[in-house]
Design a protein around this motif. Structure first.
Motif, PDB file in Angstrom:
ATOM      1  N   PRO A  35       0.807  -1.223   0.000  1.00  0.00           N
ATOM      2  CA  PRO A  35       0.000   0.000   0.000  1.00  0.00           C
ATOM      3  C   PRO A  35       0.841   1.274   0.000  1.00  0.00           C
ATOM      4  CG  PRO A  35      -0.190  -1.184   2.094  1.00  0.00           C
ATOM      5  CD  PRO A  35       0.505  -2.096   1.144  1.00  0.00           C
ATOM      6  N   SER A  38       1.182   1.620  -3.829  1.00  0.00           N
ATOM      7  CA  SER A  38      -0.049   1.800  -4.601  1.00  0.00           C
ATOM      8  C   SER A  38      -0.987   2.849  -4.011  1.00  0.00           C
ATOM      9  CB  SER A  38      -0.804   0.470  -4.690  1.00  0.00           C
ATOM     10  OG  SER A  38      -1.260   0.066  -3.401  1.00  0.00           O
ATOM     11  N   GLY A  39      -0.836   3.114  -2.730  1.00  0.00           N
ATOM     12  CA  GLY A  39      -1.748   4.034  -2.063  1.00  0.00           C
ATOM     13  C   GLY A  39      -3.079   3.410  -1.707  1.00  0.00           C
ATOM     14  N   THR A  40      -3.216   2.086  -1.903  1.00  0.00           N
ATOM     15  CA  THR A  40      -4.481   1.392  -1.647  1.00  0.00           C
ATOM     16  C   THR A  40      -4.245   0.183  -0.761  1.00  0.00           C
ATOM     17  OG1 THR A  40      -5.417   2.093  -3.771  1.00  0.00           O
ATOM     18  CG2 THR A  40      -6.428   0.189  -2.707  1.00  0.00           C
ATOM     19  N   ARG A  42      -5.959  -3.197   0.425  1.00  0.00           N
ATOM     20  CA  ARG A  42      -7.051  -4.130   0.106  1.00  0.00           C
ATOM     21  C   ARG A  42      -7.325  -4.993   1.331  1.00  0.00           C
ATOM     22  NH1 ARG A  42      -8.695  -5.051  -5.013  1.00  0.00           N
ATOM     23  NH2 ARG A  42      -9.071  -7.255  -4.568  1.00  0.00           N
ATOM     24  N   GLN A  69     -10.418   1.980   8.597  1.00  0.00           N
ATOM     25  CA  GLN A  69     -10.442   3.305   7.969  1.00  0.00           C
ATOM     26  C   GLN A  69      -9.519   4.275   8.698  1.00  0.00           C
ATOM     27  OE1 GLN A  69     -12.662   2.336   4.716  1.00  0.00           O
ATOM     28  NE2 GLN A  69     -11.901   4.370   5.159  1.00  0.00           N
ATOM     29  N   ALA A  72      -5.852   3.260   7.891  1.00  0.00           N
ATOM     30  CA  ALA A  72      -5.474   3.644   6.529  1.00  0.00           C
ATOM     31  C   ALA A  72      -5.336   5.159   6.404  1.00  0.00           C
ATOM     32  CB  ALA A  72      -6.512   3.119   5.540  1.00  0.00           C
ATOM     33  N   TRP A  77      -3.643   6.216   2.984  1.00  0.00           N
ATOM     34  CA  TRP A  77      -4.084   5.236   1.996  1.00  0.00           C
ATOM     35  C   TRP A  77      -5.592   5.273   1.849  1.00  0.00           C
ATOM     36  CZ3 TRP A  77      -1.327   0.891   5.168  1.00  0.00           C
ATOM     37  CH2 TRP A  77       0.077   1.050   5.071  1.00  0.00           C
ATOM     38  N   ARG A  78      -6.067   4.831   0.692  1.00  0.00           N
ATOM     39  CA  ARG A  78      -7.484   4.535   0.526  1.00  0.00           C
ATOM     40  C   ARG A  78      -7.685   3.039   0.768  1.00  0.00           C
ATOM     41  NH1 ARG A  78      -8.663   2.478  -4.692  1.00  0.00           N
ATOM     42  NH2 ARG A  78     -10.828   3.148  -4.477  1.00  0.00           N
ATOM     43  N   VAL A  79      -8.948   2.632   0.993  1.00  0.00           N
ATOM     44  CA  VAL A  79      -9.243   1.238   1.318  1.00  0.00           C
ATOM     45  C   VAL A  79     -10.166   0.656   0.255  1.00  0.00           C
ATOM     46  CG1 VAL A  79     -10.175  -0.364   3.033  1.00  0.00           C
ATOM     47  CG2 VAL A  79      -9.044   1.751   3.778  1.00  0.00           C
ATOM     48  N   GLU A  80      -9.831  -0.546  -0.208  1.00  0.00           N
ATOM     49  CA  GLU A  80     -10.722  -1.337  -1.042  1.00  0.00           C
ATOM     50  C   GLU A  80     -11.147  -2.559  -0.245  1.00  0.00           C
ATOM     51  OE1 GLU A  80      -9.031  -2.416  -4.766  1.00  0.00           O
ATOM     52  OE2 GLU A  80      -9.083  -0.376  -5.584  1.00  0.00           O
TER      53      GLU A  80
END
Length: 477
Positions: A35, A38-40, A42, A69, A72, A77-80
């Motif tokens: 992450p 990628s900044g994400t 998962r 949340q 992250a 980061w964002r979360v998927e």
């Protein structure tokens, strides 16, 4: 002439191609980019009240959701989210490298530690054997387990626990079931399954909907729930543990406990059995009135129904010794100010009570976030706006946050403490009452909201778990 024999010797190019093909066939699924790159992030989870679910707006909420949340966000980061039905599916996604992290109410176990990188723990639970209270006699000791049928969700921590008992106690057998824990608890409540095993936090939430569930015995003394990561994500696991142990992590855990568990008091079989019975027998008579009041005021229908249940148990003819009356138990002065001429008319009373709650809600400062804003509005409905304003000022003097319901739960009872109330504008009040009042409404709201969601869903469709939290009223109109 003899035909010339062709000797097929492998060429260097052929050997390289074969080796490359073999490597491609045997190579594991490529690891997700970290992450940090990628900044994400998962994350695998389950759709359940103790993990992740959609509320009425719909917005994603839940204990695991909120912690992830915040973690992250702290890293930028964002979360998927990847949602699965069972623990087995969550662990398979983790093992297959589909996600960076699993946050699904997973018990930390030595067997899982051997397969995955152990992340931080966040909640202490007890594994409990749960049966139907009308099935007698219930097993009260481990030695009595051979006398009951037990089913547990497959590939769960419960399976491991029970396997050790199979070895130790001759005659005991259990069956693994592909259904998740919440579904098995419902099956026990319907007496389709005799007993199952569940974590204590799941049992606390679920028993309010199925009061005939009974904890027969505790199978553990206490175990941690937490996160797991693929075994090649040890650096990320350490990063998550460090965050959870920090001040930010402790704040996040405290907020999670306050939001999802603080209002669930001691289990009251009689009260919750009566609530569930009245949802079937009484609520349908008034549901359209609550929905109409929601449309006019923006106050959610399930919240208004929970408030009315707290006030009168949905009895439109209710009268108290202090003179409040009707389904919303309005005082004479409040009713007059709202233009309600007949407090015993449920249509007029529900409309008036909704407008009164909306007024309490609207007059609070815009800076107060949800759901705290709604909890403070409920407290104002109960104790009066003046006493609530006194408590907010007292909170400031004591270094507490007047916009936080968690802090105000501590300050409101001081309105009955002679060390504090003499210096407030409106003086003495039974400030502990709105605290219990709001907690009971939140508890009722969880049960009523889930029942209404099930009622509104088309036949054959799954309803998202709704046992958790009010996110605030919908906009008026």
């Amino acid at each position: 002439m003899r035909p010339q024999r062709r000797l097929l010797y492998p060429t260097l190019a052929g050997l390289l191609a074969a080796a490359l093909l073999l490597l491609m066939m045997t190579q594991a699924t490529p690891r997700l980019a970290p992450p940090d790159e990628s900044g994400t992030l998962r994350v695998a989870s389950r759709n359940a009240a103790t993990t992740y679910y959609l509320n009425r707006h719909p917005q994603a909420v839940g204990p695991e959701h909120d912690l992830i949340q915040r973690f992250a966000a702290a890293q930028g980061w964002r979360v998927e989210w990847e949602l699965f039905e069972t623990t087995a599916e969550v662990l398979a996604a983790l093992e297959g490298g589909e996600v960076h992290l699993a946050a699904a109410g997973l018990t930390h176990l030595p067997s899982r530690d051997a397969r995955f990188a152990r992340g931080p723990a966040h909640t202490e639970i007890v594994e409990q054997l749960v049966c139907h209270r009308d099935d007698r006699p219930l097993p009260r000791r481990v030695s009595e387990l051979a006398e009951v049928e037990v089913r547990v969700t497959a590939a769960s921590s419960y399976s491991e626990r029970l396997r050790s008992l199979v070895n130790a106690h001759t005659g005991f057998r259990f069956r693994e079931d592909p259904r998740n824990t919440e579904t098995l608890l419902a099956a026990v409540a319907e007496q389709d399954v005799e007993c199952t095993v569940a974590d204590s936090n799941i049992v606390r939430m679920t028993r309010r909907h199925f009061p005939h569930l009974e904890v027969a015995l505790n199978l553990t003394a206490g175990e941690p729930l937490g996160w797991y990561l693929p075994d090649d994500q040890t650096a990320l696991a350490a990063q998550a543990r460090q965050w959870m142990a920090s001040a930010a992590g402790e704040t996040a855990r405290a907020a999670m406990r306050q939001r999802y568990y603080s209002h669930i008091g001691e289990f009251d079989f009689v009260d919750l059995r009566a609530l569930n019975r009245r949802i079937d027998e009484r609520l349908p008579r008034f549901l359209e009135l609550f929905l109409a009041a929601e449309a006019r005021t923006g106050m959610p229908a399930d919240l208004l129904a929970a408030l009315a249940y707290q006030e009168s148990h949905w009895d439109p003819a209710a009268v108290s010794p202090t003179g409040v009356r009707g389904i919303m138990m309005l005082t004479r002065n409040t009713a007059a100010s709202l233009g309600v001429d007949n407090r015993l008319d449920p249509a007029a009373a529900i409309d008036g009570g909704a407008r009164y709650l909306a007024d309490r809600h609207r007059r609070l400062p815009d800076s107060i976030p949800e759901p705290d804003r709604t909890y403070l509005a409920l407290a104002s409905y109960n104790i009066g706006r003046g006493h609530l304003l006194d408590a907010r000022e007292l909170a400031r003097e004591l270094g507490k946050d007047p916009d936080s319901w968690a802090d105000m739960k501590e300050v409101l009872p001081l309105k009955a403490d002679r060390r504090y109330y003499p210096r407030t504008r409106y003086g003495y009040a039974r400030g502990y009452e709105p605290v219990h009042y709001v907690d009971r409404i939140r508890n009722y709201l969880d049960v009523i909201g889930a029942a209404l969601d099930a009622e509104r869903s088309p036949p054959g469709t799954a309803t998202p778990s709704r046992t958790g939290i009010l996110e605030g009223p919908a906009p008026a109109g």
